[in-house]
Design an enzyme around this catalytic site. Structure first.
Site, PDB file in Angstrom:
ATOM      1  N   GLN A 182      59.803  33.083 -18.158  1.00 47.89           N
ATOM      2  CA  GLN A 182      59.670  33.792 -16.872  1.00 47.89           C
ATOM      3  C   GLN A 182      59.468  32.788 -15.731  1.00 47.89           C
ATOM      4  O   GLN A 182      60.043  32.924 -14.654  1.00 47.89           O
ATOM      5  CB  GLN A 182      58.493  34.766 -16.932  1.00 47.89           C
ATOM      6  CG  GLN A 182      58.109  35.348 -15.577  1.00 47.89           C
ATOM      7  CD  GLN A 182      57.100  36.459 -15.675  1.00 47.89           C
ATOM      8  OE1 GLN A 182      57.453  37.577 -15.979  1.00 47.89           O
ATOM      9  NE2 GLN A 182      55.837  36.161 -15.411  1.00 47.89           N
ATOM     10  N   HIS A 228      42.741  39.748 -17.450  1.00 44.29           N
ATOM     11  CA  HIS A 228      41.897  39.010 -18.392  1.00 44.29           C
ATOM     12  C   HIS A 228      41.635  37.624 -17.804  1.00 44.29           C
ATOM     13  O   HIS A 228      42.090  37.328 -16.683  1.00 44.29           O
ATOM     14  CB  HIS A 228      42.576  38.936 -19.766  1.00 44.29           C
ATOM     15  CG  HIS A 228      44.009  38.463 -19.705  1.00 44.29           C
ATOM     16  ND1 HIS A 228      44.361  37.183 -19.347  1.00 44.29           N
ATOM     17  CD2 HIS A 228      45.183  39.121 -19.912  1.00 44.29           C
ATOM     18  CE1 HIS A 228      45.672  37.061 -19.374  1.00 44.29           C
ATOM     19  NE2 HIS A 228      46.203  38.232 -19.704  1.00 44.29           N
ATOM     20  N   SER A 235      46.531  37.792 -23.311  1.00 44.43           N
ATOM     21  CA  SER A 235      47.620  38.647 -22.866  1.00 44.43           C
ATOM     22  C   SER A 235      47.063  40.058 -22.687  1.00 44.43           C
ATOM     23  O   SER A 235      46.162  40.470 -23.439  1.00 44.43           O
ATOM     24  CB  SER A 235      48.717  38.664 -23.928  1.00 44.43           C
ATOM     25  OG  SER A 235      49.560  39.778 -23.747  1.00 44.43           O
ATOM     26  N   GLY A 270      42.930  34.842 -18.257  1.00 45.03           N
ATOM     27  CA  GLY A 270      44.137  34.109 -17.858  1.00 45.03           C
ATOM     28  C   GLY A 270      44.502  34.433 -16.412  1.00 45.03           C
ATOM     29  O   GLY A 270      44.745  33.530 -15.596  1.00 45.03           O
ATOM     30  N   HIS A 271      44.501  35.731 -16.074  1.00 43.94           N
ATOM     31  CA  HIS A 271      44.788  36.119 -14.687  1.00 43.94           C
ATOM     32  C   HIS A 271      43.729  35.544 -13.750  1.00 43.94           C
ATOM     33  O   HIS A 271      44.031  35.070 -12.662  1.00 43.94           O
ATOM     34  CB  HIS A 271      44.745  37.651 -14.528  1.00 43.94           C
ATOM     35  CG  HIS A 271      45.821  38.379 -15.272  1.00 43.94           C
ATOM     36  ND1 HIS A 271      45.567  39.177 -16.353  1.00 43.94           N
ATOM     37  CD2 HIS A 271      47.162  38.440 -15.055  1.00 43.94           C
ATOM     38  CE1 HIS A 271      46.692  39.716 -16.775  1.00 43.94           C
ATOM     39  NE2 HIS A 271      47.673  39.286 -16.025  1.00 43.94           N
ATOM     40  N   GLY A 314      51.440  32.311 -14.895  1.00 51.72           N
ATOM     41  CA  GLY A 314      50.907  31.731 -16.129  1.00 51.72           C
ATOM     42  C   GLY A 314      52.009  31.085 -16.954  1.00 51.72           C
ATOM     43  O   GLY A 314      53.129  31.583 -17.015  1.00 51.72           O
ATOM     44  N   ASP A 329      54.086  32.856 -20.096  1.00 50.53           N
ATOM     45  CA  ASP A 329      55.429  33.406 -19.908  1.00 50.53           C
ATOM     46  C   ASP A 329      56.335  32.273 -19.441  1.00 50.53           C
ATOM     47  O   ASP A 329      56.738  32.197 -18.274  1.00 50.53           O
ATOM     48  CB  ASP A 329      55.378  34.567 -18.905  1.00 50.53           C
ATOM     49  CG  ASP A 329      54.568  35.717 -19.444  1.00 50.53           C
ATOM     50  OD1 ASP A 329      54.939  36.252 -20.497  1.00 50.53           O
ATOM     51  OD2 ASP A 329      53.526  36.048 -18.847  1.00 50.53           O
ATOM     52  N   GLN A 337      61.341  46.122 -15.350  1.00 49.98           N
ATOM     53  CA  GLN A 337      61.389  44.995 -16.288  1.00 49.98           C
ATOM     54  C   GLN A 337      61.109  45.407 -17.734  1.00 49.98           C
ATOM     55  O   GLN A 337      61.068  44.567 -18.613  1.00 49.98           O
ATOM     56  CB  GLN A 337      60.434  43.882 -15.841  1.00 49.98           C
ATOM     57  CG  GLN A 337      58.960  44.175 -16.021  1.00 49.98           C
ATOM     58  CD  GLN A 337      58.099  43.087 -15.400  1.00 49.98           C
ATOM     59  OE1 GLN A 337      57.991  42.984 -14.185  1.00 49.98           O
ATOM     60  NE2 GLN A 337      57.487  42.254 -16.226  1.00 49.98           N
ATOM     61  N   ARG A 390      48.476  42.583 -23.537  1.00 46.32           N
ATOM     62  CA  ARG A 390      48.845  43.363 -24.730  1.00 46.32           C
ATOM     63  C   ARG A 390      47.881  43.142 -25.899  1.00 46.32           C
ATOM     64  O   ARG A 390      47.895  43.920 -26.850  1.00 46.32           O
ATOM     65  CB  ARG A 390      50.261  43.015 -25.174  1.00 46.32           C
ATOM     66  CG  ARG A 390      51.328  43.551 -24.247  1.00 46.32           C
ATOM     67  CD  ARG A 390      52.721  43.374 -24.824  1.00 46.32           C
ATOM     68  NE  ARG A 390      53.718  44.078 -24.045  1.00 46.32           N
ATOM     69  CZ  ARG A 390      54.323  43.580 -22.980  1.00 46.32           C
ATOM     70  NH1 ARG A 390      54.044  42.369 -22.563  1.00 46.32           N
ATOM     71  NH2 ARG A 390      55.217  44.301 -22.325  1.00 46.32           N
TER      72      ARG A 390
HETATM   73  O1  PAF Z   1      53.963  38.248 -15.670  1.00 46.99           O
HETATM   74  C1  PAF Z   1      53.808  39.403 -15.236  1.00 46.99           C
HETATM   75  O2  PAF Z   1      52.732  39.989 -15.318  1.00 46.99           O
HETATM   76  C2  PAF Z   1      54.977  40.128 -14.590  1.00 46.99           C
HETATM   77  O3  PAF Z   1      56.165  39.842 -15.239  1.00 46.99           O
HETATM   78  C3  PAF Z   1      55.093  39.863 -13.085  1.00 46.99           C
HETATM   79  C4  PAF Z   1      55.407  38.411 -12.782  1.00 46.99           C
HETATM   80  C5  PAF Z   1      53.810  40.278 -12.388  1.00 46.99           C
HETATM   81  C6  PAF Z   1      56.240  40.706 -12.502  1.00 46.99           C
HETATM   82  O4  PAF Z   1      56.025  42.073 -12.706  1.00 46.99           O
END
Ligand code: PAF
Length: 285
Positions: A153, A32, A185, A34-35, A147, A150, A59, A187
């Site tokens: 993360q 999206h 997101s 954001g990416h 981003g 997260d 994960q 999702r």
């Molecule tokens: O943020 C994400 O999309 C995932 O956690 C990542 C960093 C690509 C690791 O799979």
């Protein structure tokens, strides 16, 4: 841009290009805006950029979440082709390429594994650390872009890089939001129509937290946030914490907040069947 699926091809391409710095944007696809803002930032700063698309099984602490995670490779490639250049690479590996053997490594992140997402998604950050360290080993980037949505993360990845002595520079990009404020997101596309219509409640409510600090203390702010969101049909707050941006230690009163630190209000919400997270900087007033 070139689309490849093996480590061998990726490393041969990077060797042949001999360009640096190498920029890297790891993703799980279902891309999206954001990416795309991460990719554009990488393209601006690096003559060669690798974007990986890999839905990392290690994960996901919930098998259904892994099964239902959106996968949209065709539209992902189309979107990337609009921002990437001839020198850039999209890496679409299969599971065996990333994990030739099952990954049994265990990572430790001190306090970062005792708060928020770590409590609600056991094993999640270990899986993130496994895949990110493996991808860093494969791509060997100079700069990697993540981003800020997260939030935890990002802190985990900074800690991972410190622990492993990797020289990669980690950049956190601001959250990109939908017009109504919902943090973008992958999702979001899984939200039921009715639930999506009310999703602006999350950002609207956490946005009020900074101003509330003037006259209220943290417990009152927390109950305001929980009550405002929980009264919307289908919504339920899992946690809301105000934490510093380095150790992510939750503060329980205004008196604990220090002038020389930055604080963020972090939230996880169950929205119908989908779990959403968001955060906002909380200014001391
Ligand atoms: O943020 C994400 O999309 C995932 O956690 C990542 C960093 C690509 C690791 O799979």
């Amino acid at each position: 841009m070139k689309v490849i699926s093996t480590v061998f091809e990726l490393q041969s391409w990077l060797k042949r290009m001999r360009l640096s710095p190498i920029g890297f944007v790891p993703t799980m696809g279902a891309l999206h805006e954001g990416h795309l803002s991460l990719v554009s930032n990488a393209v601006q700063h690096c003559p060669v950029v690798v974007v990986s698309i890999f839905v990392n099984p290690t994960q996901f602490n919930d098998k259904n979440d892994l099964k239902n995670y959106p996968r949209t490779p065709e539209s992902d490639l189309l979107l990337l082709s609009k921002v990437m250049r001839e020198s850039d690479l999209v890496f679409l590996p299969g599971v065996k390429e990333i994990y030739p053997e099952p990954d049994t490594r265990e990572f430790h992140f001190g306090n970062l594994e005792k708060v928020m997402e770590a409590l609600h998604r056991p094993g999640h950050f270990n899986g993130v650390a496994q895949v990110v360290s493996r991808l860093f080993e494969i791509v060997n980037p100079d700069i990697a872009f993540f981003g800020l949505k997260d939030f935890q993360q990002l802190a985990v990845i900074k800690s991972l890089v410190k622990q492993t002595g990797n020289k990669v520079m980690i950049i956190g990009n601001p959250i990109v939001r939908e017009e109504d404020g919902l943090a973008m997101s992958s999702r979001n596309r899984l939200l039921d129509h009715e639930i999506r219509l009310n999703a602006s409640i999350i950002f609207k409510t956490i946005s009020a937290a900074s101003a509330m600090l003037k006259e209220h203390d943290i417990p009152e702010i927390k109950s305001f946030i929980v009550q405002s969101i929980d009264k919307v049909q289908g919504y339920s707050v899992e946690y809301f914490e105000i934490v510093d941006d380095i150790n992510l230690l939750p503060v329980s009163s205004k008196a604990e907040m220090m002038k020389d630190k930055r604080y963020f209000g972090c939230i996880a919400v169950q929205a119908g069947k989908i779990r959403l997270i968001d955060n906002i900087e909380i200014g001391l007033v």
